[in-house]
Scaffold this motif. Structure first.
Motif, short mmCIF file in Angstrom:
data_model
loop_
_atom_site.label_atom_id
_atom_site.label_comp_id
_atom_site.label_asym_id
_atom_site.label_seq_id
_atom_site.Cartn_x
_atom_site.Cartn_y
_atom_site.Cartn_z
N THR A 2 21.74 53.50 64.20
CA THR A 2 21.43 52.60 63.27
C THR A 2 21.70 53.15 61.70
N ILE A 3 22.38 52.66 60.91
CA ILE A 3 22.30 52.82 59.41
C ILE A 3 21.61 51.74 58.74
N GLY A 4 20.48 51.85 58.26
CA GLY A 4 19.63 50.93 57.42
C GLY A 4 20.45 50.82 55.91
N PHE A 5 20.19 49.62 55.36
CA PHE A 5 20.64 49.32 54.09
C PHE A 5 19.37 48.71 53.06
N GLU A 6 19.21 49.88 52.33
CA GLU A 6 18.39 49.45 51.25
C GLU A 6 18.69 49.28 49.83
N ILE A 7 18.35 48.07 49.34
CA ILE A 7 18.70 47.64 48.17
C ILE A 7 17.50 47.84 47.15
N PRO A 8 17.77 48.43 45.83
CA PRO A 8 16.78 48.51 44.80
C PRO A 8 16.85 47.28 44.17
N VAL A 9 15.87 46.48 43.69
CA VAL A 9 15.86 45.20 43.05
C VAL A 9 14.95 45.32 41.76
N PHE A 10 15.25 44.54 40.64
CA PHE A 10 14.78 44.86 39.44
C PHE A 10 13.86 43.55 39.05
N GLY A 11 12.80 43.62 39.52
CA GLY A 11 11.95 42.09 39.40
C GLY A 11 12.03 41.46 40.83
N ALA A 12 11.12 40.48 40.69
CA ALA A 12 10.90 39.67 42.03
C ALA A 12 12.14 38.77 42.43
N ASN A 13 12.76 38.28 41.36
CA ASN A 13 13.75 37.21 41.47
C ASN A 13 14.83 37.59 42.36
N THR A 14 15.35 38.80 42.52
CA THR A 14 16.46 39.19 43.11
C THR A 14 16.10 39.93 44.62
N ALA A 15 14.63 39.92 44.76
CA ALA A 15 14.36 40.38 46.32
C ALA A 15 14.74 39.44 47.26
N SER A 16 14.51 38.16 47.18
CA SER A 16 15.00 37.14 48.38
C SER A 16 16.42 37.15 48.35
N VAL A 245 21.02 54.17 53.68
CA VAL A 245 21.88 54.16 52.50
C VAL A 245 21.51 53.23 51.65
N HIS A 246 21.51 53.41 50.18
CA HIS A 246 20.78 52.91 49.07
C HIS A 246 21.77 52.56 48.04
N SER A 247 21.93 51.52 47.91
CA SER A 247 22.82 50.94 46.69
C SER A 247 22.27 49.44 45.91
N ALA A 248 22.17 49.58 44.46
CA ALA A 248 21.78 48.59 43.83
C ALA A 248 22.89 47.18 43.87
N CYS A 249 24.14 47.56 44.14
CA CYS A 249 25.29 46.41 44.21
C CYS A 249 25.15 45.66 43.22
N LEU A 250 24.88 46.15 41.89
CA LEU A 250 24.85 45.47 41.06
C LEU A 250 26.26 44.53 40.28
N THR A 253 24.88 45.79 35.03
CA THR A 253 23.52 46.28 34.82
C THR A 253 22.85 45.55 33.57
N VAL A 254 23.33 44.68 32.99
CA VAL A 254 22.62 43.73 31.94
C VAL A 254 22.01 42.67 32.76
N SER A 255 22.50 42.07 33.62
CA SER A 255 21.79 40.91 34.39
C SER A 255 20.86 41.23 35.64
N GLU A 256 21.53 42.67 36.05
CA GLU A 256 20.62 43.16 36.98
C GLU A 256 20.57 42.45 38.26
N ARG A 257 21.78 41.56 38.48
CA ARG A 257 21.73 40.73 39.68
C ARG A 257 22.64 41.29 40.64
N VAL A 258 22.46 41.10 41.88
CA VAL A 258 22.91 41.80 43.08
C VAL A 258 24.33 41.09 43.21
N ASP A 259 25.36 41.75 43.49
CA ASP A 259 26.78 41.49 43.58
C ASP A 259 26.90 40.99 45.35
#
Length: 271
Positions: A2-16, A245-250, A253-259
């Motif tokens: 298995t390759i897990g996928f970790e996403i860093p989020v900036f604020g609670a709104n993007t976690a879900s 693997v770890h990717s913000a997938c932004l 960078t201004v909105s910090e919204r996951v793409d």
């Protein structure tokens, strides 16, 4: 494997949103802190993310890089260290972290050598601040302890004067120090720059970490256009344990919204 996928989020709104798209782990940072490399979130941001069904890793970082051009990051004053220790205790005391879910805290502290700087360079070599890191790992228990990309500064100490990669020792010393401190995982790009630029070093780091029982989280410029190349060169699917693997997938960078497209593109290969 298995390759897990970790996403860093900036604020609670993007976690879900990140979990809905398929993240198998979340790293929580303060809103608006992407440009600083991720900072300690507020209690409110932790509360807003604590319902997630995947492991939650909380960043403990009191400030971004220093403003002085030659100053090294991740070297903290006594006051900053005390702030980090207090943040860990405060998050633990909330009861919002879940050991069974695999929650943890992310931090890292370096110290510079007292030797004179190498001729022709403007920065001293750096190492794990074992005394302070030991204290933070103990403070974090029973939750996971993750050493973040401060490790890349250590790896870069072996790059001087074109030393052959197999003759570099700073990364190995750093890795052994982190194992001795009790860290469960390390987020690294294999040195300064992006992971795809440091594949040879990452391969050595992952191989050594498997022996030590430390999880390596590969991050730094991981995107849908290079995930296949990175995974194949590191043989991530052939490793003997789960690799992340770890990717913000932004998208910005201004909105910090996951793409969405970035997440889908990476996951389409990982699965």
């Amino acid at each position: 494997m298995t390759i897990g996928f970790e996403i860093p989020v900036f604020g609670a709104n993007t976690a879900s949103k990140a979990i809905e798209l398929g993240a198998s782990r979340i790293e929580l940072n303060a809103s608006g802190s992407y440009s600083d490399g991720g900072l300690t979130p507020s209690l409110e941001e932790l509360k807003g993310s604590s319902h997630v069904r995947v492991p939650l890793r909380v960043m403990i970082r009191p400030r971004g890089p220093p403003s002085e051009p030659q100053a090294r990051d991740f070297i903290y004053s006594d006051a900053e260290f005390e702030q980090m220790e207090a943040s860990i205790q405060r998050f633990r005391d909330t009861g919002l972290l879940d050991r069974a879910r695999g929650d943890g805290l992310v931090f890292g502290i370096l110290k510079e050598s007292q030797d004179a700087a190498e001729a022709g360079t403007s920065r001293r070599k750096c190492w794990v601040d074992k005394e302070r890191c030991n204290r933070l790992v103990k403070a974090a228990r029973p939750f996971k302890a993750v050493f973040h990309r401060a490790f890349d500064e250590i790896v870069s100490c072996g790059d001087d004067a074109g030393i052959a990669i197999d003759d570099r020792h700073a990364w190995r010393i750093g890795l052994d120090d982190l194992a001795a401190c009790g860290f469960d995982a390390i987020l690294t790009s294999g040195g300064l720059g992006n992971a795809i630029q440091n594949v040879a070093m990452l391969d050595r780091i992952i191989t050594r970490a498997e022996v030590l029982g430390i999880e390596i989280i590969v991050g730094g410029g991981v995107r849908k256009h290079n995930i296949q190349q990175l995974s194949q060169q590191l043989k991530l699917k052939e490793r003997g344990s789960t690799t992340y693997v770890h990717s913000a997938c932004l998208s910005s960078t201004v909105s910090e919204r996951v793409d969405d497209n970035e997440v889908i593109g990476i996951l389409s290969y990982l699965k």
